[in-house]
Design an enzyme around this catalytic site. Structure first.
Site, mmCIF file in Angstrom:
data_model
loop_
_atom_site.group_PDB
_atom_site.id
_atom_site.type_symbol
_atom_site.label_atom_id
_atom_site.label_comp_id
_atom_site.label_asym_id
_atom_site.label_seq_id
_atom_site.Cartn_x
_atom_site.Cartn_y
_atom_site.Cartn_z
ATOM 1 N N GLN A 12 -29.480 -41.765 -8.615
ATOM 2 C CA GLN A 12 -30.768 -41.274 -8.113
ATOM 3 C C GLN A 12 -30.603 -40.511 -6.796
ATOM 4 O O GLN A 12 -31.154 -39.426 -6.625
ATOM 5 C CB GLN A 12 -31.736 -42.452 -7.903
ATOM 6 C CG GLN A 12 -33.160 -41.989 -7.644
ATOM 7 C CD GLN A 12 -33.999 -42.994 -6.862
ATOM 8 O OE1 GLN A 12 -33.488 -43.971 -6.335
ATOM 9 N NE2 GLN A 12 -35.288 -42.743 -6.794
ATOM 10 N N TYR A 142 -29.548 -58.908 -4.399
ATOM 11 C CA TYR A 142 -29.492 -57.547 -3.844
ATOM 12 C C TYR A 142 -29.599 -57.604 -2.316
ATOM 13 O O TYR A 142 -28.793 -56.990 -1.597
ATOM 14 C CB TYR A 142 -30.656 -56.759 -4.449
ATOM 15 C CG TYR A 142 -30.793 -55.321 -4.017
ATOM 16 C CD1 TYR A 142 -29.865 -54.363 -4.396
ATOM 17 C CD2 TYR A 142 -31.897 -54.915 -3.263
ATOM 18 C CE1 TYR A 142 -30.033 -53.030 -4.034
ATOM 19 C CE2 TYR A 142 -32.066 -53.586 -2.909
ATOM 20 C CZ TYR A 142 -31.133 -52.649 -3.287
ATOM 21 O OH TYR A 142 -31.298 -51.338 -2.935
ATOM 22 N N LYS A 146 -26.955 -56.697 0.736
ATOM 23 C CA LYS A 146 -27.286 -55.697 1.753
ATOM 24 C C LYS A 146 -27.061 -56.249 3.164
ATOM 25 O O LYS A 146 -26.530 -55.545 4.026
ATOM 26 C CB LYS A 146 -28.732 -55.211 1.595
ATOM 27 C CG LYS A 146 -28.972 -54.368 0.348
ATOM 28 C CD LYS A 146 -28.093 -53.126 0.333
ATOM 29 C CE LYS A 146 -28.333 -52.229 -0.861
ATOM 30 N NZ LYS A 146 -27.322 -51.176 -1.001
HETATM 31 C C1 AKB Z 1 -35.263 -51.335 -5.159
HETATM 32 O O1 AKB Z 1 -36.474 -51.370 -5.429
HETATM 33 O O2 AKB Z 1 -34.433 -52.177 -5.538
HETATM 34 C C2 AKB Z 1 -34.780 -50.203 -4.269
HETATM 35 C C3 AKB Z 1 -34.804 -50.601 -2.830
HETATM 36 C C4 AKB Z 1 -36.074 -50.622 -2.085
HETATM 37 O O3 AKB Z 1 -33.778 -50.888 -2.279
HETATM 38 N N1 AKB Z 1 -35.557 -49.037 -4.486
#
Ligand code: AKB
Length: 319
Positions: A12, A142, A146
């Site tokens: 993306q 996630y 990060k």
């Molecule tokens: C997600 O929705 O996982 C991403 C982000 C905000 O990191 N677009």
């Protein structure tokens, strides 16, 4: 002269970043590292391209040596909702790829950009005007990758002077390449439905506010941060950046100005709702503004106008 490697150049962000940086630094000075299709038209003719699996450190190091790279954009990613469904994959791509990039950047003296996210915050982070430096206890895989990425990138800078830099991206809205598996994807998908005249089923509730940004601003953020004077940077990994904050109703109203008959209904995805509820409503990005001059150009109305004009051209030419 910069020699840039983009890892994840068909994704993306990468699909648009590669075009923008080639227009600035020259086609032959930007190497597109790709892992999977879709390949935009002319992808292999536009400049150097090489297959790179970011989980294979040798493939990154070989590309850096072959093309004499001095700057890496590490865009390999599994977004939040997909990572929750497949935590091992989220961890391997989020952490494994970053560690490989960090080691290559250290060994070959490259600058390294890696995106962080609003996902690096959690439910006990202040929700409104979320400060640059605050509580980061995310509840998603996630988000955990990060936070780890931010800390370890600062560690490589402190210990080995690796020129690591990063921004915490909000939801990114683009008319070129669709996101996949993110919590904020609805803010892109809604435009496709509106332009095609179809009903949109929104996966998050009215009143769910999240930060968002139009892709041209996101590209500016990455490029400006990588060009910023290091002496002015108090922070590195990672800067809060935002351009707008809205809930589904605000976006729906902005789109209805162009398509008065457009219909949105709610079909809540419990996973995406839970993730969105754990994220901030709106970041305070004043440190990015002060330290390297961050300034977005698109608000909700300007982004909506541009998305509709670009997407209606694109979708009608395909019909
Ligand atoms: C997600 O929705 O996982 C991403 C982000 C905000 O990191 N677009």
């Amino acid at each position: 002269m910069k020699k840039i490697l983009i890892i994840g150049s068909t994704g993306q962000i990468g699909s648009e970043l590669s075009v923008r940086v080639r227009s600035i630094y020259g086609d032959n000075n930007v190497v597109c590292g790709y892992y999977a299709p879709p390949f935009p038209e002319g992808f292999f003719e536009a400049g150097p391209a090489i297959k790179i699996d970011a989980q294979q450190i040798k493939q990154i190091a070989d590309a850096v040596r072959k093309y004499d790279i001095d700057t890496i954009y590490n865009l390999a990613a599994i977004l939040s909702a997909t990572a929750e469904k497949n935590p091992k994959l989220g961890w391997d791509v989020g952490v494994g790829s970053l560690m490989n990039c960090l080691d290559v950047a250290r060994d070959y003296k490259c600058g390294l950009f890696t995106p962080s996210s609003i996902g690096a915050f959690g439910p006990n982070t202040p929700k409104d005007n979320t400060p640059q430096d605050t509580i980061q206890r995310p509840t998603t895989v996630y988000g955990i990758t990060k936070v780890l990425g931010e800390l370890v990138s600062d560690y490589y800078f402190e210990h080995w002077q690796v020129n690591t830099r990063s921004v915490r991206f909000p939801g990114l809205i683009s008319n070129v390449t669709l996101p996949g598996g993110g919590t904020t994807d609805y803010a892109v998908e809604i435009f496709y439905k509106a332009v095609k005249g179809e009903v949109f089923e929104c996966p998050v509730k009215a009143g769910t506010f999240m930060d968002m940004m139009y892709m041209p601003d996101a590209l500016d953020a990455m490029i400006h941060l990588m060009e910023a004077n290091p002496e002015k940077l108090i922070h590195r990994n990672s800067f809060n950046v935002t351009a707008m904050s809205f809930d589904p109703e605000m976006l729906y109203a902005a789109i209805k100005k162009y398509y008065p008959n457009f219909k949105m209904v709610y079909n809540i995805d419990p996973l995406k709702q839970a993730i969105a509820d754990s994220w901030p409503n709106k970041l305070d990005d004043s440190c990015a503004r002060k330290e390297w001059g961050w300034q977005p150009h698109y608000d909700l109305d300007k982004m909506t106008a541009d998305m509709i004009s670009k997407l209606s051209g694109k979708l009608s030419s395909r019909a």
